[in-house]
Design an enzyme around this catalytic site. Sequence first.
Site, PDB file in Angstrom:
ATOM      1  N   SER A 190       0.849  -1.194   0.000  1.00 29.58           N
ATOM      2  CA  SER A 190       0.000   0.000   0.000  1.00 29.58           C
ATOM      3  C   SER A 190       0.883   1.244   0.000  1.00 29.58           C
ATOM      4  O   SER A 190       1.681   1.428  -0.908  1.00 29.58           O
ATOM      5  CB  SER A 190      -0.954  -0.028   1.201  1.00 29.58           C
ATOM      6  OG  SER A 190      -1.888   1.021   1.135  1.00 29.58           O
ATOM      7  N   THR A 191       0.810   2.079   1.031  1.00 30.67           N
ATOM      8  CA  THR A 191       1.563   3.334   1.059  1.00 30.67           C
ATOM      9  C   THR A 191       3.065   3.079   0.895  1.00 30.67           C
ATOM     10  O   THR A 191       3.648   2.304   1.640  1.00 30.67           O
ATOM     11  CB  THR A 191       1.319   4.079   2.383  1.00 30.67           C
ATOM     12  OG1 THR A 191      -0.080   4.194   2.614  1.00 30.67           O
ATOM     13  CG2 THR A 191       1.951   5.458   2.359  1.00 30.67           C
ATOM     14  N   HIS A 198      -2.698  -1.075  -3.324  1.00 33.12           N
ATOM     15  CA  HIS A 198      -3.843  -0.194  -3.093  1.00 33.12           C
ATOM     16  C   HIS A 198      -3.690   1.065  -3.933  1.00 33.12           C
ATOM     17  O   HIS A 198      -2.781   1.862  -3.725  1.00 33.12           O
ATOM     18  CB  HIS A 198      -3.940   0.192  -1.614  1.00 33.12           C
ATOM     19  CG  HIS A 198      -4.258  -0.962  -0.724  1.00 33.12           C
ATOM     20  ND1 HIS A 198      -3.922  -0.985   0.608  1.00 33.12           N
ATOM     21  CD2 HIS A 198      -4.892  -2.141  -0.960  1.00 33.12           C
ATOM     22  CE1 HIS A 198      -4.333  -2.115   1.150  1.00 33.12           C
ATOM     23  NE2 HIS A 198      -4.916  -2.844   0.217  1.00 33.12           N
ATOM     24  N   MET A 212       0.034   1.094   5.271  1.00 33.99           N
ATOM     25  CA  MET A 212      -0.662   1.387   6.512  1.00 33.99           C
ATOM     26  C   MET A 212      -1.852   0.442   6.670  1.00 33.99           C
ATOM     27  O   MET A 212      -2.492   0.067   5.696  1.00 33.99           O
ATOM     28  CB  MET A 212      -1.143   2.837   6.517  1.00 33.99           C
ATOM     29  CG  MET A 212      -1.745   3.298   7.827  1.00 33.99           C
ATOM     30  SD  MET A 212      -2.121   5.074   7.794  1.00 33.99           S
ATOM     31  CE  MET A 212      -2.794   5.286   9.453  1.00 33.99           C
ATOM     32  N   ASP A 216      -4.513  -4.838   6.056  1.00 35.87           N
ATOM     33  CA  ASP A 216      -4.940  -5.650   4.922  1.00 35.87           C
ATOM     34  C   ASP A 216      -3.804  -6.562   4.485  1.00 35.87           C
ATOM     35  O   ASP A 216      -2.680  -6.115   4.259  1.00 35.87           O
ATOM     36  CB  ASP A 216      -5.370  -4.748   3.754  1.00 35.87           C
ATOM     37  CG  ASP A 216      -6.003  -5.531   2.623  1.00 35.87           C
ATOM     38  OD1 ASP A 216      -6.643  -6.562   2.908  1.00 35.87           O
ATOM     39  OD2 ASP A 216      -5.869  -5.108   1.460  1.00 35.87           O
TER      40      ASP A 216
END
Length: 363
Positions: free
Chosen positions: A180-181, A206, A299, A302
Site C-alpha cells: 500500500s503506502t 492499493h 498502513m 490488509d
Amino acid sequence: MSKIKVLVVDDSAVVREVVKQVLESDPGITVYATAMDPIFAMEKMKLQWPDVIVLDIEMPRMDGLTFLNKIMNERPTPVVICSTLTEKGAQATMQALAAGATSIITKPKMGVKRYLQEDASNDLVGAVKAAARANMRRLTNTQQRPPVPSQKLNADAILPPPGAARLGMTSEQIVAIGTSTGGTQALEAVLTALPRVCAGIVIVQHMPEMFTEAFAQRLNSLCQIEVKEAKNNDRVIPGRALIAPGGKHMLLKRSGAQYHVEIVEGPLVNRHRPSVDVLFRSVAKFAGKNALGIIMTGMGDDGARGLKEMRDAGAYTLGQNEDSCVVYGMPKEAMKLGAVCEELPLQQIAGKISAVHAMVSGR
C-alpha cells in the site's frame, strides 16, 4: 500529541475549502494554510513548514510535479496527490509517485465538492495520516473510491476460507505480493531487479481506479519481465506480473496445472478494493505450498490474515522489514499474527523471488 499540520495547494478555491473542512473534521489534523499555486505555497512554507502537503497536479505558474520535485530535492516532505480521473492525470500522477509522493486521492471533473465531502472524505483523512507517518528517507531513496462502510468486512465477503481439500500435483510456483503506502516505489525496486524468467507474480497495490493501468505500463517499460494490469482469465505464467485493477478484487484460480486470475466486483474488504487479504486467501486455496507470499510497506492490516492463511497452507512468507518500509503497518500486523516466516530488507526481496524460481526449476 500535536496535530498534523497540512498545507493544501490547489488552484480551485472550492477544492481548497472542502479539503480543509474534511481534514479538520478529524481532531488530529489542522490545515494551517492553503495556496492557489506552488508559488504562493512556497511563500507560506517560509513561515511554517507543513507535516503533509495535499497537492494538485495541474496548476498555473508552476505545475504540481515541478513543485514536488523541488520539495523532494530540497527538503523531503510527505505529499498526497489530489489528481483528476483522466488519462493525462493518471500519467502525471505516476510520475509524482515515482518522485516521492506517498499516495493518490482522486477527484472528478464534475461534482468535486460532493465527492470530496462524501465519497472520498475517509480516504483523504486516511491518506494524510499515513503520509504523516511515512519514512521519507526510505521514500526518497527507493480513484474514484467508494465510501468506507461502517462495518469492516474481511475476505469472507468474497470467498470462503481455504479448506483441507488436496490440490492436484503441480510444480508451478506463484508469487503473491501485497502493498500500500510507499508500495509503488517498493514494487519498482523489486520488479526491476528480477530477471526476464522468474515465477509468475500476482500483485495487489492499493491504488484508485484508472491509475493501475498507467502504473503497470510504467513498470513494464522499466522491467525485464512483463508487467500488466490484470484482465479476467489472464494466465499467470513465468516472467509475467499481473497487477490487480483499481476498484476490483483479484483472485488466483487454477485449472489443472495452470493458474489464471479472476477479476470480480464485490464489497470493500478491510476498506479496500482490491484487497490483499482476498488475493492471499485465494493463493492459499489454489496454490498452497507452491506459493511465496510477500507483504510490503503500507498502513493498516490488509493482507495480514491472508498471509497467515498462506503460511498455514504451506507457503513460505516474507515481510518487508521496518527499516526499509515507508510505513511499517501491514508487515507489522502480519508479524503479530505469526504470518511471516522471514523479514527481509527491500533490496533482498527480488533475490528471494529469483531463488525460489531457480530451486523449483531445478527439481
